[in-house]
Design an enzyme around this catalytic site. Structure first.
Site, PDB file in Angstrom:
ATOM      1  N   ARG A 235       0.830  -1.210   0.000  1.00 13.47           N
ATOM      2  CA  ARG A 235       0.000   0.000   0.000  1.00 13.47           C
ATOM      3  C   ARG A 235       0.864   1.259   0.000  1.00 13.47           C
ATOM      4  O   ARG A 235       0.485   2.276  -0.587  1.00 13.47           O
ATOM      5  CB  ARG A 235      -0.916   0.023   1.219  1.00 13.47           C
ATOM      6  CG  ARG A 235      -1.919  -1.112   1.278  1.00 13.47           C
ATOM      7  CD  ARG A 235      -2.967  -1.010   0.196  1.00 13.47           C
ATOM      8  NE  ARG A 235      -3.982  -2.039   0.328  1.00 13.47           N
ATOM      9  CZ  ARG A 235      -3.922  -3.234  -0.257  1.00 13.47           C
ATOM     10  NH1 ARG A 235      -2.868  -3.517  -1.038  1.00 13.47           N
ATOM     11  NH2 ARG A 235      -4.890  -4.109  -0.113  1.00 13.47           N
TER      12      ARG A 235
ATOM     13  N   LYS B  63      -6.148   1.675   1.824  1.00 13.69           N
ATOM     14  CA  LYS B  63      -7.193   0.676   1.664  1.00 13.69           C
ATOM     15  C   LYS B  63      -6.968  -0.486   2.629  1.00 13.69           C
ATOM     16  O   LYS B  63      -5.902  -1.079   2.680  1.00 13.69           O
ATOM     17  CB  LYS B  63      -7.210   0.163   0.226  1.00 13.69           C
ATOM     18  CG  LYS B  63      -8.307  -0.853  -0.033  1.00 13.69           C
ATOM     19  CD  LYS B  63      -8.271  -1.311  -1.479  1.00 13.69           C
ATOM     20  CE  LYS B  63      -9.350  -2.365  -1.733  1.00 13.69           C
ATOM     21  NZ  LYS B  63      -9.323  -2.822  -3.150  1.00 13.69           N
TER      22      LYS B  63
END
Length: 478
Positions: A408, A444
Protein backbone atom coordinates in the site's frame (compact mmCIF):
# COMPACT_ATOMS: atom_id res chain seq x y z
CA UNK A 1 74.18 -69.65 5.92
CA UNK A 2 74.39 -67.19 8.79
CA UNK A 3 76.56 -64.85 6.74
CA UNK A 4 74.17 -64.88 3.77
CA UNK A 5 71.17 -64.31 6.05
CA UNK A 6 72.91 -61.38 7.73
CA UNK A 7 73.93 -59.68 4.46
CA UNK A 8 70.55 -60.28 2.84
CA UNK A 9 68.62 -58.98 5.85
CA UNK A 10 70.82 -55.88 5.95
CA UNK A 11 70.22 -55.13 2.26
CA UNK A 12 66.44 -55.64 2.54
CA UNK A 13 66.40 -53.46 5.67
CA UNK A 14 68.13 -50.66 3.75
CA UNK A 15 65.64 -50.95 0.90
CA UNK A 16 62.70 -50.77 3.32
CA UNK A 17 64.28 -47.77 5.01
CA UNK A 18 64.53 -46.04 1.64
CA UNK A 19 60.86 -46.75 0.89
CA UNK A 20 59.60 -45.53 4.27
CA UNK A 21 61.84 -42.44 4.24
CA UNK A 22 59.61 -40.82 1.60
CA UNK A 23 56.95 -40.06 4.21
CA UNK A 24 59.38 -39.41 7.08
CA UNK A 25 60.60 -35.96 7.99
CA UNK A 26 63.64 -37.20 9.92
CA UNK A 27 65.05 -39.30 7.05
CA UNK A 28 68.34 -38.27 5.38
CA UNK A 29 68.09 -36.19 2.24
CA UNK A 30 69.79 -38.85 0.09
CA UNK A 31 67.32 -41.60 1.07
CA UNK A 32 64.45 -39.16 0.69
CA UNK A 33 65.52 -38.23 -2.85
CA UNK A 34 65.90 -41.89 -3.84
CA UNK A 35 62.50 -42.74 -2.35
CA UNK A 36 60.85 -39.86 -4.21
CA UNK A 37 62.34 -41.06 -7.48
CA UNK A 38 61.14 -44.60 -6.79
CA UNK A 39 57.61 -43.39 -6.06
CA UNK A 40 57.49 -41.28 -9.23
CA UNK A 41 59.26 -43.70 -11.60
CA UNK A 42 57.57 -47.03 -12.26
CA UNK A 43 60.70 -48.55 -13.80
CA UNK A 44 62.75 -47.72 -10.70
CA UNK A 45 60.06 -49.25 -8.48
CA UNK A 46 60.05 -52.44 -10.57
CA UNK A 47 63.84 -52.63 -10.41
CA UNK A 48 63.78 -52.24 -6.63
CA UNK A 49 61.13 -54.96 -6.26
CA UNK A 50 63.16 -57.29 -8.51
CA UNK A 51 66.25 -56.58 -6.40
CA UNK A 52 64.42 -57.65 -3.24
CA UNK A 53 63.30 -60.87 -4.92
CA UNK A 54 66.78 -61.76 -6.18
CA UNK A 55 68.32 -60.99 -2.80
CA UNK A 56 65.81 -63.29 -1.11
CA UNK A 57 66.46 -66.00 -3.71
CA UNK A 58 70.22 -65.67 -3.29
CA UNK A 59 69.94 -65.91 0.49
CA UNK A 60 67.84 -69.05 0.03
CA UNK A 61 70.31 -70.84 -2.26
CA UNK A 62 73.60 -69.67 -0.71
CA UNK A 63 73.70 -72.62 1.74
CA UNK A 64 73.12 -75.01 -1.16
CA UNK A 65 76.27 -73.80 -2.90
CA UNK A 66 78.41 -74.70 0.12
CA UNK A 67 76.98 -78.20 0.59
CA UNK A 68 79.12 -80.97 -0.88
CA UNK A 69 78.11 -84.53 -1.63
CA UNK A 70 80.75 -86.12 0.59
CA UNK A 71 79.87 -83.93 3.56
CA UNK A 72 76.29 -85.01 3.29
CA UNK A 73 77.27 -88.68 3.18
CA UNK A 74 79.52 -88.38 6.23
CA UNK A 75 76.87 -86.61 8.29
CA UNK A 76 74.21 -89.15 7.41
CA UNK A 77 73.76 -92.54 8.97
CA UNK A 78 73.72 -95.01 6.04
CA UNK A 79 72.81 -98.66 6.38
CA UNK A 80 74.58 -100.63 3.65
CA UNK A 81 73.83 -104.25 2.79
CA UNK A 82 75.60 -105.96 -0.03
CA UNK A 83 73.93 -108.50 -2.28
CA UNK A 84 75.46 -110.92 -4.64
CA UNK A 85 74.69 -110.17 -8.20
CA UNK A 86 74.15 -113.80 -9.03
CA UNK A 87 72.45 -114.72 -5.74
CA UNK A 88 69.45 -113.37 -3.92
CA UNK A 89 70.61 -113.90 -0.32
CA UNK A 90 72.99 -111.66 1.67
CA UNK A 91 76.60 -112.69 1.78
CA UNK A 92 79.20 -112.67 4.51
CA UNK A 93 81.95 -110.21 3.82
CA UNK A 94 84.38 -111.94 6.15
CA UNK A 95 84.14 -115.22 4.30
CA UNK A 96 84.11 -113.86 0.79
CA UNK A 97 86.84 -111.24 0.76
CA UNK A 98 88.99 -113.24 -1.54
CA UNK A 99 86.24 -113.94 -4.05
CA UNK A 100 86.06 -111.72 -7.11
CA UNK A 101 82.38 -110.71 -7.18
CA UNK A 102 80.54 -107.50 -7.93
CA UNK A 103 78.32 -105.86 -5.36
CA UNK A 104 75.82 -102.95 -5.45
CA UNK A 105 75.49 -100.56 -2.48
CA UNK A 106 71.88 -99.62 -1.67
CA UNK A 107 70.75 -96.64 0.47
CA UNK A 108 67.71 -96.83 2.68
CA UNK A 109 68.06 -93.37 4.26
CA UNK A 110 66.11 -90.39 2.76
CA UNK A 111 68.37 -87.55 3.89
CA UNK A 112 69.25 -86.42 0.37
CA UNK A 113 65.59 -86.41 -0.63
CA UNK A 114 64.75 -84.27 2.40
CA UNK A 115 67.66 -82.01 1.49
CA UNK A 116 66.29 -81.29 -1.99
CA UNK A 117 62.70 -80.89 -0.74
CA UNK A 118 63.80 -78.27 1.76
CA UNK A 119 65.37 -76.07 -0.91
CA UNK A 120 62.47 -76.68 -3.28
CA UNK A 121 60.02 -75.42 -0.66
CA UNK A 122 62.20 -72.34 -0.11
CA UNK A 123 62.27 -71.65 -3.83
CA UNK A 124 58.49 -72.03 -4.02
CA UNK A 125 58.13 -69.48 -1.23
CA UNK A 126 60.31 -67.04 -3.19
CA UNK A 127 58.13 -67.60 -6.27
CA UNK A 128 54.98 -66.94 -4.25
CA UNK A 129 56.67 -63.83 -2.89
CA UNK A 130 57.07 -62.65 -6.49
CA UNK A 131 53.27 -62.72 -6.92
CA UNK A 132 52.84 -60.29 -4.02
CA UNK A 133 54.48 -57.33 -5.78
CA UNK A 134 51.73 -55.54 -7.66
CA UNK A 135 54.14 -53.05 -9.21
CA UNK A 136 55.67 -55.80 -11.38
CA UNK A 137 53.95 -56.45 -14.69
CA UNK A 138 53.25 -60.00 -15.80
CA UNK A 139 56.15 -60.07 -18.29
CA UNK A 140 58.68 -59.05 -15.65
CA UNK A 141 57.25 -61.60 -13.23
CA UNK A 142 57.55 -64.33 -15.86
CA UNK A 143 61.21 -63.43 -16.47
CA UNK A 144 61.98 -63.44 -12.74
CA UNK A 145 60.22 -66.77 -12.22
CA UNK A 146 62.06 -68.28 -15.20
CA UNK A 147 65.42 -67.13 -13.80
CA UNK A 148 64.57 -68.60 -10.41
CA UNK A 149 63.55 -71.95 -11.89
CA UNK A 150 66.60 -72.21 -14.19
CA UNK A 151 69.02 -71.27 -11.42
CA UNK A 152 67.59 -73.75 -8.97
CA UNK A 153 67.47 -76.59 -11.51
CA UNK A 154 71.10 -75.90 -12.43
CA UNK A 155 72.19 -76.17 -8.81
CA UNK A 156 70.05 -79.25 -8.35
CA UNK A 157 71.72 -80.91 -11.36
CA UNK A 158 75.09 -80.15 -9.83
CA UNK A 159 74.05 -82.02 -6.67
CA UNK A 160 72.58 -85.07 -8.40
CA UNK A 161 74.13 -88.30 -7.01
CA UNK A 162 71.94 -91.22 -8.05
CA UNK A 163 69.14 -92.32 -10.33
CA UNK A 164 66.64 -91.82 -7.54
CA UNK A 165 67.73 -88.19 -7.25
CA UNK A 166 67.44 -87.74 -11.01
CA UNK A 167 63.84 -88.90 -10.71
CA UNK A 168 63.38 -86.42 -7.86
CA UNK A 169 64.88 -83.72 -10.07
CA UNK A 170 62.30 -84.51 -12.73
CA UNK A 171 59.47 -84.22 -10.20
CA UNK A 172 60.96 -80.94 -8.97
CA UNK A 173 61.05 -79.64 -12.54
CA UNK A 174 57.36 -80.52 -13.02
CA UNK A 175 56.41 -78.82 -9.74
CA UNK A 176 58.40 -75.66 -10.55
CA UNK A 177 56.95 -75.38 -14.06
CA UNK A 178 53.44 -75.89 -12.68
CA UNK A 179 53.99 -73.21 -10.03
CA UNK A 180 55.46 -70.83 -12.59
CA UNK A 181 52.53 -71.28 -14.98
CA UNK A 182 50.03 -70.85 -12.16
CA UNK A 183 51.75 -67.67 -10.93
CA UNK A 184 52.04 -66.24 -14.45
CA UNK A 185 48.32 -66.83 -15.06
CA UNK A 186 47.55 -65.29 -11.68
CA UNK A 187 49.76 -62.31 -12.54
CA UNK A 188 48.00 -61.75 -15.86
CA UNK A 189 44.55 -61.94 -14.27
CA UNK A 190 45.62 -59.60 -11.48
CA UNK A 191 47.12 -57.12 -13.93
CA UNK A 192 44.00 -57.23 -16.10
CA UNK A 193 41.88 -56.61 -13.00
CA UNK A 194 44.05 -53.68 -11.93
CA UNK A 195 43.91 -52.15 -15.40
CA UNK A 196 40.15 -52.52 -15.45
CA UNK A 197 39.90 -51.03 -11.96
CA UNK A 198 42.07 -48.14 -13.09
CA UNK A 199 39.81 -47.48 -16.07
CA UNK A 200 36.74 -47.72 -13.85
CA UNK A 201 38.32 -45.38 -11.33
CA UNK A 202 39.22 -42.93 -14.08
CA UNK A 203 35.70 -43.09 -15.43
CA UNK A 204 34.26 -42.68 -11.93
CA UNK A 205 36.53 -39.68 -11.33
CA UNK A 206 35.37 -38.03 -14.55
CA UNK A 207 31.74 -38.74 -13.72
CA UNK A 208 32.28 -37.39 -10.22
CA UNK A 209 33.78 -34.17 -11.60
CA UNK A 210 30.89 -33.81 -14.03
CA UNK A 211 28.46 -34.45 -11.21
CA UNK A 212 30.17 -31.83 -9.02
CA UNK A 213 30.04 -29.29 -11.86
CA UNK A 214 26.38 -30.09 -12.46
CA UNK A 215 25.65 -29.90 -8.75
CA UNK A 216 27.38 -26.52 -8.50
CA UNK A 217 25.38 -25.30 -11.48
CA UNK A 218 22.15 -26.58 -9.93
CA UNK A 219 23.03 -24.91 -6.64
CA UNK A 220 23.67 -21.63 -8.41
CA UNK A 221 20.46 -21.96 -10.38
CA UNK A 222 18.48 -22.83 -7.26
CA UNK A 223 20.07 -19.94 -5.36
CA UNK A 224 18.80 -17.62 -8.08
CA UNK A 225 15.28 -18.96 -7.60
CA UNK A 226 15.27 -19.35 -3.82
CA UNK A 227 17.19 -17.60 -1.04
CA UNK A 228 20.47 -19.22 -0.07
CA UNK A 229 19.33 -20.53 3.31
CA UNK A 230 16.18 -22.01 1.75
CA UNK A 231 18.17 -23.60 -1.09
CA UNK A 232 20.55 -25.19 1.41
CA UNK A 233 17.57 -26.59 3.28
CA UNK A 234 16.20 -28.33 0.20
CA UNK A 235 19.65 -29.58 -0.85
CA UNK A 236 20.52 -30.96 2.57
CA UNK A 237 20.31 -34.72 3.11
CA UNK A 238 18.29 -34.40 6.32
CA UNK A 239 15.24 -32.39 5.34
CA UNK A 240 13.42 -33.22 8.54
CA UNK A 241 15.95 -31.38 10.70
CA UNK A 242 14.64 -28.30 12.46
CA UNK A 243 15.97 -25.05 11.07
CA UNK A 244 17.14 -22.21 13.22
CA UNK A 245 14.33 -19.91 12.17
CA UNK A 246 11.66 -22.50 11.49
CA UNK A 247 8.97 -22.67 14.10
CA UNK A 248 6.62 -25.04 12.30
CA UNK A 249 7.23 -27.64 9.61
CA UNK A 250 4.07 -28.52 7.73
CA UNK A 251 3.56 -31.05 4.95
CA UNK A 252 2.24 -30.92 1.42
CA UNK A 253 1.11 -33.64 -0.98
CA UNK A 254 2.64 -33.80 -4.44
CA UNK A 255 0.94 -34.93 -7.64
CA UNK A 256 2.29 -38.45 -7.09
CA UNK A 257 0.67 -38.64 -3.69
CA UNK A 258 3.98 -38.35 -1.82
CA UNK A 259 4.08 -36.24 1.32
CA UNK A 260 6.92 -33.73 1.23
CA UNK A 261 8.09 -31.11 3.63
CA UNK A 262 6.67 -27.60 3.37
CA UNK A 263 9.24 -24.98 4.30
CA UNK A 264 7.82 -22.41 6.69
CA UNK A 265 9.36 -19.63 8.81
CA UNK A 266 8.12 -17.11 11.30
CA UNK A 267 10.10 -13.87 11.06
CA UNK A 268 9.64 -11.26 13.76
CA UNK A 269 11.06 -8.11 12.18
CA UNK A 270 11.27 -7.95 8.41
CA UNK A 271 11.66 -4.81 6.35
CA UNK A 272 9.66 -5.12 3.12
CA UNK A 273 10.09 -2.98 0.02
CA UNK A 274 7.89 -2.62 -3.06
CA UNK A 275 9.42 -0.61 -5.91
CA UNK A 276 7.51 -0.03 -9.11
CA UNK A 277 7.96 1.92 -12.34
CA UNK A 278 4.48 3.33 -13.01
CA UNK A 279 5.25 4.90 -16.39
CA UNK A 280 6.73 1.73 -17.87
CA UNK A 281 3.29 0.76 -19.18
CA UNK A 282 3.37 3.91 -21.32
CA UNK A 283 6.76 2.90 -22.69
CA UNK A 284 5.70 -0.64 -23.57
CA UNK A 285 4.16 -0.85 -27.04
CA UNK A 286 4.03 -3.72 -29.48
CA UNK A 287 5.29 -2.57 -32.83
CA UNK A 288 7.11 -4.14 -35.70
CA UNK A 289 10.07 -1.87 -35.05
CA UNK A 290 10.63 -3.16 -31.50
CA UNK A 291 10.00 -6.79 -32.39
CA UNK A 292 6.44 -6.79 -31.07
CA UNK A 293 7.46 -5.45 -27.65
CA UNK A 294 10.47 -7.72 -27.09
CA UNK A 295 12.91 -4.81 -27.01
CA UNK A 296 10.81 -3.14 -24.33
CA UNK A 297 10.99 -6.28 -22.23
CA UNK A 298 14.73 -6.45 -22.88
CA UNK A 299 15.17 -3.00 -21.37
CA UNK A 300 13.04 -3.95 -18.38
CA UNK A 301 15.15 -7.06 -17.94
CA UNK A 302 18.32 -4.94 -17.91
CA UNK A 303 16.81 -2.70 -15.24
CA UNK A 304 15.83 -5.64 -13.02
CA UNK A 305 19.25 -7.25 -13.63
CA UNK A 306 20.94 -4.04 -12.45
CA UNK A 307 18.85 -4.13 -9.29
CA UNK A 308 19.83 -7.76 -8.70
CA UNK A 309 23.50 -6.97 -9.23
CA UNK A 310 23.39 -4.37 -6.48
CA UNK A 311 22.52 -7.13 -4.00
CA UNK A 312 25.98 -8.63 -4.44
CA UNK A 313 27.51 -5.65 -2.64
CA UNK A 314 28.56 -6.35 0.92
CA UNK A 315 26.51 -3.57 2.48
CA UNK A 316 23.32 -5.06 1.01
CA UNK A 317 23.93 -8.58 2.34
CA UNK A 318 20.88 -8.23 4.58
CA UNK A 319 18.56 -7.71 1.60
CA UNK A 320 16.95 -10.62 -0.25
CA UNK A 321 15.05 -10.32 -3.48
CA UNK A 322 11.61 -11.94 -3.25
CA UNK A 323 10.23 -11.57 -6.78
CA UNK A 324 9.51 -9.17 -9.60
CA UNK A 325 6.04 -8.90 -11.08
CA UNK A 326 5.83 -6.86 -14.23
CA UNK A 327 7.49 -3.53 -13.47
CA UNK A 328 7.25 -4.04 -9.69
CA UNK A 329 10.29 -5.18 -7.70
CA UNK A 330 9.86 -6.78 -4.26
CA UNK A 331 12.63 -7.28 -1.69
CA UNK A 332 12.91 -7.92 2.03
CA UNK A 333 15.60 -7.84 4.71
CA UNK A 334 15.93 -9.63 8.05
CA UNK A 335 14.51 -12.98 6.90
CA UNK A 336 17.08 -15.08 8.78
CA UNK A 337 18.58 -14.95 12.21
CA UNK A 338 21.94 -13.91 10.78
CA UNK A 339 20.43 -11.01 8.80
CA UNK A 340 17.95 -9.79 11.41
CA UNK A 341 19.28 -7.19 13.84
CA UNK A 342 16.65 -6.40 16.45
CA UNK A 343 18.99 -4.07 18.39
CA UNK A 344 20.90 -2.06 15.82
CA UNK A 345 18.33 -2.50 13.01
CA UNK A 346 21.09 -2.83 10.43
CA UNK A 347 18.76 -4.73 8.12
CA UNK A 348 16.38 -1.75 8.14
CA UNK A 349 19.09 0.79 7.29
CA UNK A 350 20.41 -1.58 4.60
CA UNK A 351 16.96 -1.67 3.00
CA UNK A 352 16.66 2.12 3.15
CA UNK A 353 20.05 2.50 1.46
CA UNK A 354 19.09 -0.08 -1.13
CA UNK A 355 15.89 1.83 -1.98
CA UNK A 356 17.90 5.00 -2.48
CA UNK A 357 20.50 3.12 -4.51
CA UNK A 358 18.04 1.62 -7.00
CA UNK A 359 16.64 5.10 -7.61
CA UNK A 360 20.13 6.24 -8.56
CA UNK A 361 20.57 3.16 -10.75
CA UNK A 362 17.33 3.91 -12.60
CA UNK A 363 18.57 7.43 -13.29
CA UNK A 364 21.72 5.94 -14.84
CA UNK A 365 19.59 3.74 -17.06
CA UNK A 366 17.58 6.80 -18.14
CA UNK A 367 20.76 8.62 -19.16
CA UNK A 368 21.97 5.74 -21.33
CA UNK A 369 18.60 4.75 -22.81
CA UNK A 370 17.24 8.31 -23.24
CA UNK A 371 14.12 7.52 -21.25
CA UNK A 372 12.39 9.14 -18.33
CA UNK A 373 11.41 6.29 -16.06
CA UNK A 374 10.30 7.24 -12.57
CA UNK A 375 10.21 5.00 -9.52
CA UNK A 376 7.74 4.79 -6.68
CA UNK A 377 8.88 2.92 -3.55
CA UNK A 378 7.12 1.86 -0.34
CA UNK A 379 8.78 0.54 2.84
CA UNK A 380 7.35 -1.08 5.95
CA UNK A 381 8.55 -3.27 8.82
CA UNK A 382 6.82 -5.97 10.81
CA UNK A 383 6.37 -9.72 11.34
CA UNK A 384 5.86 -11.91 8.28
CA UNK A 385 5.48 -15.56 7.36
CA UNK A 386 8.04 -16.86 4.84
CA UNK A 387 7.81 -20.15 3.01
CA UNK A 388 8.01 -22.12 -0.18
CA UNK A 389 4.85 -23.00 -2.06
CA UNK A 390 4.75 -25.64 -4.77
CA UNK A 391 6.25 -29.11 -5.07
CA UNK A 392 7.08 -29.26 -8.79
CA UNK A 393 7.91 -25.57 -9.21
CA UNK A 394 8.66 -24.17 -5.75
CA UNK A 395 8.44 -20.45 -5.21
CA UNK A 396 9.60 -18.54 -2.16
CA UNK A 397 7.35 -15.76 -0.92
CA UNK A 398 6.38 -13.86 2.22
CA UNK A 399 2.95 -13.11 3.62
CA UNK A 400 1.58 -10.98 6.41
CA UNK A 401 0.18 -7.61 7.35
CA UNK A 402 3.60 -5.98 6.95
CA UNK A 403 3.70 -7.11 3.32
CA UNK A 404 0.26 -5.71 2.60
CA UNK A 405 1.09 -2.35 4.16
CA UNK A 406 4.38 -2.13 2.22
CA UNK A 407 2.43 -2.75 -0.97
CA UNK A 408 0.00 0.00 0.00
CA UNK A 409 2.94 2.34 0.64
CA UNK A 410 3.93 1.79 -2.98
CA UNK A 411 0.48 2.00 -4.55
CA UNK A 412 -0.51 5.11 -2.56
CA UNK A 413 2.89 6.75 -2.84
CA UNK A 414 4.14 9.59 -4.93
CA UNK A 415 6.26 9.11 -8.06
CA UNK A 416 9.98 9.59 -7.45
CA UNK A 417 9.47 9.34 -3.68
CA UNK A 418 10.10 6.67 -1.02
CA UNK A 419 7.11 6.44 1.30
CA UNK A 420 7.57 4.77 4.70
CA UNK A 421 5.33 4.03 7.66
CA UNK A 422 5.58 5.51 11.11
CA UNK A 423 7.40 2.41 12.42
CA UNK A 424 10.05 2.88 9.75
CA UNK A 425 10.25 6.59 10.56
CA UNK A 426 11.06 5.91 14.20
CA UNK A 427 13.97 3.65 13.28
CA UNK A 428 15.37 5.71 10.41
CA UNK A 429 15.02 9.05 12.18
CA UNK A 430 17.06 7.68 15.11
CA UNK A 431 19.76 6.64 12.63
CA UNK A 432 20.06 10.13 11.14
CA UNK A 433 18.09 9.70 7.91
CA UNK A 434 16.32 12.86 6.63
CA UNK A 435 12.57 12.28 6.44
CA UNK A 436 9.61 14.52 5.66
CA UNK A 437 6.12 13.97 7.04
CA UNK A 438 3.59 13.56 4.29
CA UNK A 439 0.65 13.61 6.65
CA UNK A 440 -2.36 11.39 7.02
CA UNK A 441 -3.49 9.42 4.01
CA UNK A 442 -6.20 6.90 3.49
CA UNK A 443 -4.91 3.38 2.97
CA UNK A 444 -7.19 0.68 1.66
CA UNK A 445 -7.93 -1.88 4.36
CA UNK A 446 -6.02 0.13 7.01
CA UNK A 447 -7.89 3.38 7.27
CA UNK A 448 -6.01 6.56 8.05
CA UNK A 449 -2.21 6.30 8.35
CA UNK A 450 0.55 8.81 8.92
CA UNK A 451 3.34 8.32 6.38
CA UNK A 452 6.72 9.90 5.69
CA UNK A 453 9.04 10.41 2.72
CA UNK A 454 12.66 9.26 2.86
CA UNK A 455 14.71 12.04 1.32
CA UNK A 456 18.26 10.71 1.36
CA UNK A 457 21.04 8.83 3.07
CA UNK A 458 21.85 9.06 6.72
CA UNK A 459 23.78 12.15 7.75
CA UNK A 460 26.10 9.95 9.79
CA UNK A 461 27.86 8.62 6.65
CA UNK A 462 27.99 8.75 2.88
CA UNK A 463 26.48 6.17 0.55
CA UNK A 464 29.83 5.43 -1.07
CA UNK A 465 31.19 3.79 2.04
CA UNK A 466 31.80 0.08 2.24
CA UNK A 467 29.02 -0.55 4.76
CA UNK A 468 25.61 0.87 5.47
CA UNK A 469 25.44 4.11 7.43
CA UNK A 470 24.02 2.41 10.47
CA UNK A 471 26.76 -0.21 10.34
CA UNK A 472 29.48 2.41 10.37
CA UNK A 473 27.75 4.33 13.09
CA UNK A 474 27.51 1.16 15.20
CA UNK A 475 31.19 0.45 14.64
CA UNK A 476 32.28 3.82 16.06
CA UNK A 477 33.71 3.64 19.59
CA UNK A 478 31.37 4.88 22.28
Amino acid sequence: MYSSFLVGSLLILIINFIIFSESSQAAPALFKAVATRVYRNRAAAQMLASTVLFITFAVTLCPMLAVQHDQCLHKRSINLTFYDINESSPIDLENTRSEQKKYIPTCYDGTILHFTEYFMFCVLLVMIMCAVYQILISLVKMLILSCICISYLGLLTFHTWSRAQRLDELLTLIVLIGFMLALVIHSQQTEATYRLDFLWKLQATEEKEDMEHLQAYNRKLLANILPVHVAEHFLSSDKNADLANASVVLSQTTEDGEIEELYHEQCESVCVMFASIPNFSEFYVELEGNNEGVECLRLLNEIIADFDELLSEHRFRYVEKIKSTGATYMAASGLTRSTSDLKGFRHVTAMADYALRIKEQLNNVNEHSFNNFKMRIGLNIGPVVAGVIGARKPQYDIWGNAVNVASRMDSTGVIDQIQVTQEMYQILHAKGYPLTCRGTIKVKGKGEMVTYFLNGYSTASTPSSGGTPSQEQASLPS
